[in-house]
Design a protein around this motif. Structure first.
Motif, mmCIF file in Angstrom:
data_model
loop_
_atom_site.group_PDB
_atom_site.id
_atom_site.type_symbol
_atom_site.label_atom_id
_atom_site.label_comp_id
_atom_site.label_asym_id
_atom_site.label_seq_id
_atom_site.Cartn_x
_atom_site.Cartn_y
_atom_site.Cartn_z
ATOM 1 N N ARG A 164 -7.699 -25.510 15.065
ATOM 2 C CA ARG A 164 -8.651 -26.617 15.187
ATOM 3 C C ARG A 164 -8.542 -27.277 16.550
ATOM 4 O O ARG A 164 -7.483 -27.310 17.167
ATOM 5 N N VAL A 218 -8.556 -33.173 4.730
ATOM 6 C CA VAL A 218 -9.994 -32.885 4.809
ATOM 7 C C VAL A 218 -10.398 -32.558 6.242
ATOM 8 O O VAL A 218 -11.162 -31.628 6.493
ATOM 9 N N TRP A 219 -9.865 -33.298 7.197
ATOM 10 C CA TRP A 219 -10.165 -33.074 8.604
ATOM 11 C C TRP A 219 -9.670 -31.692 9.042
ATOM 12 O O TRP A 219 -10.307 -31.024 9.846
ATOM 13 N N SER A 220 -8.545 -31.270 8.527
ATOM 14 C CA SER A 220 -7.989 -29.981 8.956
ATOM 15 C C SER A 220 -8.750 -28.786 8.394
ATOM 16 O O SER A 220 -8.757 -27.731 9.010
ATOM 17 N N VAL A 221 -9.395 -28.940 7.246
ATOM 18 C CA VAL A 221 -10.149 -27.810 6.670
ATOM 19 C C VAL A 221 -11.629 -27.853 7.024
ATOM 20 O O VAL A 221 -12.334 -26.881 6.821
ATOM 21 N N LYS A 222 -12.071 -28.968 7.568
ATOM 22 C CA LYS A 222 -13.474 -29.120 7.954
ATOM 23 C C LYS A 222 -13.757 -28.299 9.196
ATOM 24 O O LYS A 222 -12.968 -28.266 10.125
ATOM 25 N N LYS A 223 -14.921 -27.650 9.226
ATOM 26 C CA LYS A 223 -15.261 -26.835 10.393
ATOM 27 C C LYS A 223 -15.900 -27.623 11.475
ATOM 28 O O LYS A 223 -16.408 -28.553 11.561
#
Length: 68
Positions: free
Chosen positions: A38, A63-68
């Motif tokens: 990321r 959530v921020w880490s899995v969001k594209k």
């Protein structure tokens, strides 16, 4: 009370494994961000480190880490 916690975590092999599991679980958002390469990995790490203990901060970092 604090002696019981340290005795559990550092009392033997099981305690050491439990401690490592706890650290990995706590830094799971950072691990996901690094693995996913990321752009904001350092910001996710700082959020996780400083506000992860609040659980809301941990969920936001996750959530921020899995969001594209």
């Amino acid at each position: 009370m604090i002696d019981n916690i340290f005795g559990f975590f550092f009392g033997g092999f099981f305690g050491f494994i439990a401690f490592l599991f706890s650290v990995v679980l706590y830094f799971l958002p950072t691990i996901i961000a690094v693995a996913g390469r990321r752009r904001n990995t350092f910001a996710i790490f700082l959020l996780n480190l400083l506000l992860g203990w609040t659980f809301i901060g941990w969920v936001i970092a996750l959530v921020w880490s899995v969001k594209k």
